[in-house]
Design an enzyme around this catalytic site. Structure first.
Site, PDB file in Angstrom:
ATOM      1  CG  ASN A  83     -22.838 -41.525  -8.143  1.00 45.84           C
ATOM      2  OD1 ASN A  83     -23.877 -41.662  -8.435  1.00 45.84           O
ATOM      3  ND2 ASN A  83     -22.462 -40.502  -7.155  1.00 45.84           N
ATOM      4  CE  LYS A  89     -27.907 -43.465  -3.192  1.00 43.74           C
ATOM      5  NZ  LYS A  89     -27.592 -42.931  -1.907  1.00 43.74           N
ATOM      6  CD  GLU A  90     -24.914 -38.571  -8.610  1.00 52.50           C
ATOM      7  OE1 GLU A  90     -24.325 -37.878  -7.632  1.00 52.50           O
ATOM      8  OE2 GLU A  90     -24.319 -38.566  -9.822  1.00 52.50           O
ATOM      9  CG  ASP A 140     -17.715 -32.473  -6.621  1.00 53.39           C
ATOM     10  OD1 ASP A 140     -18.452 -33.076  -7.369  1.00 53.39           O
ATOM     11  OD2 ASP A 140     -17.589 -32.266  -5.795  1.00 53.39           O
TER      12      ASP A 140
END
Length: 499
Positions: free
Chosen positions: A216, A218-219, A285
């Site tokens: 995502n 942020k990741e 997910d």
């Protein structure tokens, strides 16, 4: 947007049931504790909450497994959970869904990771997420357990189409995934031509040589040290991640901004399809699972992205960690694109009408503002449909409506009016015209029947004399006219303010 072909989408979704996915990762239990509170505790100035119910569902890698299973795939698992009550609840739930849990190890030295969410219930099915308690392990897996994990993996990977590595370790080394396991997975996957998919909350930069990396926003920022502020920095971050990890494809979900997928040669970006957001828990997910299954089922990257985005849009409309079925997913896609496909330009419609006439079908055209829908309008359109085989609704554009009716109209913009008309099963096509009257459109389309309703007489129907072989009909509008209803509402509002 590519506008998914519904027939091809059905074929892709149906093929999900022919796929076997091995989910390897951190299996958690999601716990929802629903409470009510109407007084303070006698011990401290804090609310006194009464527990009304506890709901348990598989979380983290467990949710990935459940999503894949609900979408139709055969699912196997490899992971470690505690030999405790929460572990029993988690394993029992997975078993009840038909998920193969033979690869799950019950370790007496560990607890089952659990995310406990405290919800405060109000009236009208409204709840407030108050706080979350996380039950985590504080030490790494033992060497003997790791050896058993690798042994289980080698056994479970047989005849799989994809390996889904789901890393949810947020405590710095107490989770399942480590370098040794990743090397084993990559080696076996390459030798068996198995797709590798990696997701990780904090450690995605360690997932090198995976076929598909899913993150995502942020990741992606954490992994690349690039702050995403616009499209340019987004593309730079995703490309950086793809290059550094040597992955074939990177999919990054962007929350309400949609998602982006980048492969070796192309980049696709889509807005979010979510119409209503109840709970975003587990939506990532869902997108990941639907995307991966679509790729395995011969979807293009753009098609897989749309299918994954639609799956996420369905998931966020549900409370808690929720799954999405293929029927729900297909319904969401059909609802979106059937409405879109009904809205056409005059040029497109002219070609369609010619084709219908060659087939011997009778084309009916009606026009209007349609910015205030009531029972009389619906009944009128149903009757108009009965006059032929194909019903076309021509809408005055916003500018045309303002020129004809005044600056306080239309009540709804032309996009919203087109969506409403497209939602009716008895309406086949919707077209928007810019002129004050539909004369030009009638000349272009040459329909078989012109229909008007309400207070119009047959002689007042615009364009009725353009073609000798074209009939015109004035259908009665049941109940009050649209104009009288709008005037009534305006006057009622004015009277209310004067009191």
């Amino acid at each position: 947007m590519t506008k998914l072909n519904v027939d091809k989408t059905k074929k892709i979704l149906n093929d999900f049931e022919n796929k076997t996915i091995l989910v390897v990762g951190d299996f958690y239990l999601d716990e929802y504790i629903e409470t009510t509170s109407d007084q303070f505790s006698p011990e401290a100035p804090v609310p006194r909450a009464i527990v009304k119910s506890k709901i348990h569902v598989p979380g983290a890698a467990g949710n990935v497994a459940c999503v894949l299973k609900e979408l139709g795939a055969t699912v196997k698992t490899v992971g470690v959970i505690g030999a405790d009550n929460n572990g029993d609840i988690l394993k029992s739930d997975l078993d009840s869904r038909g998920i193969d849990t033979q690869g799950l190890i019950l370790d007496k030295e560990r607890l089952t990771g659990t995310f406990s969410r405290i919800l405060l219930l109000f009236g009208g099915n409204i709840s407030q997420h108050v706080i979350r308690f996380d039950h985590e392990n504080d030490s790494p897996l033992s060497q003997s357990t790791r050896k058993q994990v690798i042994s289980n993996f080698r056994e479970q990977v047989k005849s799989c189409d994809a390996i889904f590595m789901a890393d949810y370790d947020e405590t710095g080394g107490t989770g399942l995934i480590n370098d040794e396991l990743m090397e084993e997975i990559i080696d076996l996957a390459k030798s068996n031509n198995v797709l590798t998919v990696g997701i990780s909350r904090l450690n995605i930069k360690k997932f090198k040589d995976f076929d598909l990396i899913i993150t995502n926003e942020k990741e992606t920022e954490i992994a690349t040290n690039i702050k995403i502020t616009d499209d340019e920095t987004l593309l730079k971050a995703v490309e950086n991640l793809k290059t550094n990890l040597k992955s074939k494809v990177v999919l990054a979900s962007l929350g309400k901004k949609g998602a982006i997928v980048m492969d070796e040669s192309l980049t696709f970006q889509l807005p979010s399809f979510a119409k209503k957001v109840v709970d975003v828990c587990g939506a990532g997910d869902t997108m990941s699972s639907a995307f991966a299954l679509s790729k395995l089922s011969n979807a293009t990257h753009s098609e897989a992205l749309e299918i994954g985005s639609f799956a996420a849009s369905v998931a966020v409309q549900k409370e808690g960690t929720a799954t999405v079925s293929r029927s729900e997913l297909l319904s969401a896609i059909k609802n979106e694109y059937e409405s879109i496909n009904k809205l056409v330009t005059p040029v497109q419609l002219s070609s369609l009408v010619k084709g219908f006439k060659k087939q011997g079908k009778k084309v009916v055209l009606t026009n209007g503002y349609f910015d205030f829908i009531h029972a009389g309008i619906i009944q009128f359109l149903q009757e108009a449909k009965k006059q032929g085989d194909i019903l076309i609704v021509a809408l005055n554009s916003d500018e045309s409506t303002r020129s004809n009716k005044g600056t306080d109209r239309p009540l709804l913009n032309q996009g919203d009016r087109a969506k409403i008309m497209s939602a009716f099963s008895f309406v086949d096509y919707v077209v928007i015209f810019e002129e004050l009257t539909p004369i030009k459109l009638i000349q272009t389309l040459h329909p078989d029947v012109l229909v008007k309703g309400g207070t119009h007489s047959k002689e007042e129907i615009v364009g009725k004399d353009l073609f000798e072989d074209m009939s015109s009909k004035a259908l009665p509008l049941m109940g009050p006219s649209t104009e009288s209803m709008i005037d009534f509402i305006k006057n009622s509002k004015k009277s209310l303010h004067e009191k």
